[in-house]
Scaffold this active site. Structure first.
Site, PDB file in Angstrom:
ATOM      1  N   CYS A   1       0.820  -1.217   0.000  1.00 48.51           N
ATOM      2  CA  CYS A   1       0.000   0.000   0.000  1.00 48.51           C
ATOM      3  C   CYS A   1       0.854   1.267   0.000  1.00 48.51           C
ATOM      4  CB  CYS A   1      -0.933   0.004   1.196  1.00 48.51           C
ATOM      5  SG  CYS A   1      -1.821  -1.537   1.392  1.00 48.51           S
TER       6      CYS A   1
ATOM      7  N   HIS B   1      -2.716   6.678   2.866  1.00 51.55           N
ATOM      8  CA  HIS B   1      -3.309   5.474   2.281  1.00 51.55           C
ATOM      9  C   HIS B   1      -4.649   5.220   2.974  1.00 51.55           C
ATOM     10  CE1 HIS B   1      -4.274   1.447   1.394  1.00 51.55           C
ATOM     11  NE2 HIS B   1      -3.786   0.931   2.508  1.00 51.55           N
TER      12      HIS B   1
ATOM     13  N   ASN C   1     -10.381  -0.530   0.604  1.00 49.28           N
ATOM     14  CA  ASN C   1      -8.927  -0.375   0.635  1.00 49.28           C
ATOM     15  C   ASN C   1      -8.373  -0.887  -0.695  1.00 49.28           C
ATOM     16  OD1 ASN C   1      -6.185  -0.823   0.935  1.00 49.28           O
ATOM     17  ND2 ASN C   1      -6.329  -1.584   3.033  1.00 49.28           N
TER      18      ASN C   1
HETATM   19  O1  UT7 Z   1      -3.790  -1.578   3.729  1.00 51.10           O
HETATM   20  C1  UT7 Z   1      -2.998  -2.428   4.469  1.00 51.10           C
HETATM   21  C2  UT7 Z   1      -2.931  -2.039   5.874  1.00 51.10           C
HETATM   22  N1  UT7 Z   1      -4.027  -2.659   6.583  1.00 51.10           N
HETATM   23  C3  UT7 Z   1      -4.641  -2.005   7.530  1.00 51.10           C
HETATM   24  O2  UT7 Z   1      -4.325  -0.869   7.788  1.00 51.10           O
HETATM   25  C4  UT7 Z   1      -5.697  -2.738   8.325  1.00 51.10           C
HETATM   26  C5  UT7 Z   1      -5.672  -2.293   9.728  1.00 51.10           C
HETATM   27  N2  UT7 Z   1      -6.665  -2.944  10.554  1.00 51.10           N
HETATM   28  C6  UT7 Z   1      -7.993  -2.714  10.469  1.00 51.10           C
HETATM   29  O3  UT7 Z   1      -8.459  -1.995   9.620  1.00 51.10           O
HETATM   30  C7  UT7 Z   1      -8.856  -3.296  11.529  1.00 51.10           C
HETATM   31  O4  UT7 Z   1      -8.036  -3.918  12.514  1.00 51.10           O
HETATM   32  C8  UT7 Z   1      -9.901  -4.334  11.027  1.00 51.10           C
HETATM   33  C9  UT7 Z   1     -10.978  -3.625  10.219  1.00 51.10           C
HETATM   34  C10 UT7 Z   1      -9.214  -5.385  10.187  1.00 51.10           C
HETATM   35  C11 UT7 Z   1     -10.592  -4.992  12.210  1.00 51.10           C
HETATM   36  O5  UT7 Z   1     -11.207  -4.020  13.039  1.00 51.10           O
HETATM   37  P1  UT7 Z   1     -10.941  -4.004  14.610  1.00 51.10           P
HETATM   38  O6  UT7 Z   1     -11.742  -2.927  15.160  1.00 51.10           O
HETATM   39  O7  UT7 Z   1      -9.453  -3.973  14.834  1.00 51.10           O
HETATM   40  O8  UT7 Z   1     -11.572  -5.366  15.044  1.00 51.10           O
HETATM   41  P2  UT7 Z   1     -10.890  -6.554  15.854  1.00 51.10           P
HETATM   42  O9  UT7 Z   1      -9.977  -7.328  14.969  1.00 51.10           O
HETATM   43  O10 UT7 Z   1     -10.353  -6.013  17.144  1.00 51.10           O
HETATM   44  O11 UT7 Z   1     -12.164  -7.436  16.161  1.00 51.10           O
HETATM   45  C12 UT7 Z   1     -13.216  -6.985  17.028  1.00 51.10           C
HETATM   46  C13 UT7 Z   1     -14.349  -7.991  16.955  1.00 51.10           C
HETATM   47  C14 UT7 Z   1     -13.867  -9.440  17.106  1.00 51.10           C
HETATM   48  O12 UT7 Z   1     -14.841 -10.150  17.852  1.00 51.10           O
HETATM   49  P3  UT7 Z   1     -14.600 -10.430  19.412  1.00 51.10           P
HETATM   50  O13 UT7 Z   1     -13.318 -11.195  19.493  1.00 51.10           O
HETATM   51  O14 UT7 Z   1     -14.526  -9.085  20.060  1.00 51.10           O
HETATM   52  O15 UT7 Z   1     -15.824 -11.225  19.764  1.00 51.10           O
HETATM   53  C15 UT7 Z   1     -13.864  -9.931  15.669  1.00 51.10           C
HETATM   54  O16 UT7 Z   1     -14.043 -11.332  15.595  1.00 51.10           O
HETATM   55  O17 UT7 Z   1     -15.001  -7.910  15.704  1.00 51.10           O
HETATM   56  C16 UT7 Z   1     -15.072  -9.214  15.113  1.00 51.10           C
HETATM   57  N3  UT7 Z   1     -15.027  -9.078  13.663  1.00 51.10           N
HETATM   58  C17 UT7 Z   1     -16.124  -8.913  12.905  1.00 51.10           C
HETATM   59  N4  UT7 Z   1     -17.435  -8.863  13.220  1.00 51.10           N
HETATM   60  C18 UT7 Z   1     -18.305  -8.673  12.209  1.00 51.10           C
HETATM   61  C19 UT7 Z   1     -13.925  -9.047  12.867  1.00 51.10           C
HETATM   62  N5  UT7 Z   1     -14.305  -8.886  11.589  1.00 51.10           N
HETATM   63  C20 UT7 Z   1     -15.657  -8.801  11.586  1.00 51.10           C
HETATM   64  C21 UT7 Z   1     -16.615  -8.618  10.577  1.00 51.10           C
HETATM   65  N6  UT7 Z   1     -17.923  -8.557  10.939  1.00 51.10           N
HETATM   66  N7  UT7 Z   1     -16.283  -8.482   9.283  1.00 51.10           N
END
Ligand code: UT7
Length: 327
Positions: free
Chosen positions: A112, A248, A278
Site C-alpha cells: 500500500c 493510504h 482499501n
Molecule cells: O492496507 C494495508 C494495511 N491494513 C490495515 O491498515 C488494516 C488495519 N486494521 C484494520 O483496519 C482493523 O483492525 C480491522 C478492520 C481489520 C478490524 O477491526 P478491529 O476494530 O481492529 O476489530 P478486531 O480485529 O479487534 O475485532 C473486534 C471484533 C472481534 O470479535 P470479538 O473477538 O470481540 O468477539 C472480531 O471477531 O469484531 C469481530 N469481527 C467482525 N465482526 C463482524 C472481525 N471482523 C468482523 C466482521 N464482521 N467483518
C-alpha cells in the site's frame, strides 16, 4: 532538474459490491463494516480483467481529464501487489498497450506504500537527469487474492487504479520525502505462495492476503503520526501550512486517529476508503483525483502523501498540486 506531478486519472471496475454482499457469505453486517472501517462500497474486477487492464483504463481517464500527451513518456513505474504475472511486469504490458515507444519499465513491490515509492523514484530519475517524463501508476486487483472466508480481511479490500505523470519542470513542486520500514513486522501482512516462514513465523502459503488487523492498525497510527510530523519539519513547514493530507485509505478509523494524533482537521484529510474500500497502491491517487474533481484541491495547494502497508513499510512526500482537471 526540478519535477512536478502534472496529470492524474483513475479507474474502478464496473462491478460494485456493497456491504450486503458479505452478509450472505460470512457472519457480518453493514453496520459493523461501516463503524469499524467506514467502508460502504468497493469494486471488483471481472474474472478476465487484470491489473494491467485497470492501468490502461486509468491512463485513458488521465488523457481525457488532462491536456496531455504520453507518447514521450520515458519511464513507467507500476506499484502493485497483484501483478498479472511475476514477469513480464505490469509496466511493460502498459508500455505495449499504450504504444509508448521508448520507456524503461518496472513494477514496484511496496504494497500500500507503493504509489508514494513510485513518486519518489520518479522524482529521483528526473532529478538525476536520467528521465524527463515518468508515468507512475498504483493499481490492484485484490479481489483475486482475498480469502472470502476470513471476515476480518475480505470486507476491506477493493480493486482500482490511479495514474499520474511526473515530469521535469522549471520550478520544483515535489519536495522532500521520508521512507522507512519495519521488516521485523512483515508477518503481520502478507500474500505468499511459498512454503516458507516470515521472521521465523509460520505463514499460510495459499496465495491469499493474511493480516493481523489489530497489529497493523496500531503500527499504522503511531508510525503515521510520528513520521508525518518529521516530514513537515524536514520540509521546513508547519501542519497549518499543509492544505491536504492524503494517507493510504486503509480504514477510516486509522485516518481519524492520525488526524487526532496530529491535531490536523479531519476535513483536510482526503480518503477513498468509503466508496472504494482499501485499494492498496491505488487508494492515494483515487482520493487525490476525487479531491480535484470535487473542487476541494486547487492549484498550488500543499499536500502530504503518506503510504503504509505490507513490509511493514512507510513512504511519504510533500508536494505542491499542479493538476487542474478538464471539465
Ligand atoms: O492496507 C494495508 C494495511 N491494513 C490495515 O491498515 C488494516 C488495519 N486494521 C484494520 O483496519 C482493523 O483492525 C480491522 C478492520 C481489520 C478490524 O477491526 P478491529 O476494530 O481492529 O476489530 P478486531 O480485529 O479487534 O475485532 C473486534 C471484533 C472481534 O470479535 P470479538 O473477538 O470481540 O468477539 C472480531 O471477531 O469484531 C469481530 N469481527 C467482525 N465482526 C463482524 C472481525 N471482523 C468482523 C466482521 N464482521 N467483518
Amino acid at each position: 532538474m526540478n519535477a512536478a506531478i502534472t496529470s492524474i486519472g483513475i479507474y474502478a471496475p464496473e462491478k460494485r459490491i456493497d456491504n450486503s454482499y458479505f452478509e450472505k457469505i460470512i457472519e457480518t453486517n453493514d453496520e459493523w463494516i461501516r463503524q469499524r472501517t467506514g467502508i460502504q462500497n468497493r469494486y471488483y474486477a471481472r474474472a478476465d480483467e487484470f491489473t494491467s487492464d485497470l492501468c490502461v483504463k486509468a491512463i485513458e481517464n488521465l488523457l481525457e481529464s488532462n491536456h496531455t500527451d504520453i507518447s514521450d513518456v520515458d519511464f513507467i513505474i507500476v506499484a502493485t501487489s497483484t501483478p498479472d504475472h511475476t514477469m513480464p511486469s505490469v509496466a511493460s504490458q502498459v508500455q505495449a498497450r499504450m504504444n509508448i515507444k521508448k520507456a524503461g519499465c518496472m513494477d514496484v513491490s511496496a504494497a500500500c506504500a507503493g504509489f508514494v515509492y513510485g513518486i519518489i523514484l520518479a522524482k529521483g530519475l528526473i532529478a538525476s537527469g536520467a528521465n524527463k517524463k515518468v508515468l507512475v501508476i498504483g493499481a490492484e486487483t485484490l479481489s483475486k487474492v482475498m480469502n472470502f472466508e476470513d471476515r476480518t480481511s475480505c470486507i476491506l479490500f477493493g480493486d482500482g487504479a490511479g495514474a499520474v505523470i511526473v515530469e521535469a519542470s522549471e520550478t520544483n513542486y515535489i519536495f522532500r520525502s521520508i521512507t522507512e520500514t519495519d521488516g521485523g513486522l512483515g508477518q503481520n501482512l502478507y500474500l505468499s505462495n511459498q512454503p516458507a516462514t516470515i521472521n521465523g513465523e509460520a505463514i499460510i502459503n495459499d496465495n491469499k492476503i493474511h493480516q493481523n488487523g489489530r497489529a497493523v492498525f496500531k503500527w499504522a497510527v503511531s508510525t503515521l503520526v510520528e513520521k508525518i510530523k518529521n516530514l513537515v519539519d524536514l520540509n521546513q513547514k508547519t501542519l497549518k501550512g499543509i492544505d491536504w493530507l492524503i494517507p493510504h485509505s486503509a480504514n477510516l478509523r486509522i485516518l481519524e486517529a492520525v488526524c487526532e494524533g496530529l491535531n490536523f482537521p479531519k476535513e483536510q484529510c482526503l480518503e477513498s476508503v468509503k466508496l472504494y474500500g482499501n485499494t492498496s497502491a491505488a487508494s492515494i491517487p483515487i482520493a487525490w483525483y476525487n479531491g480535484l474533481r470535487s473542487g476541494k484541491v486547487r492549484i498550488d495547494d500543499t499536500i502530504i502523501l503518506a503510504g503504509f502497508g505490507g513490509g511493514l513499510t512507510f513512504s511519504s512526500i510533500c508536494v505542491q498540486n499542479r493538476i487542474s482537471l478538464r471539465g
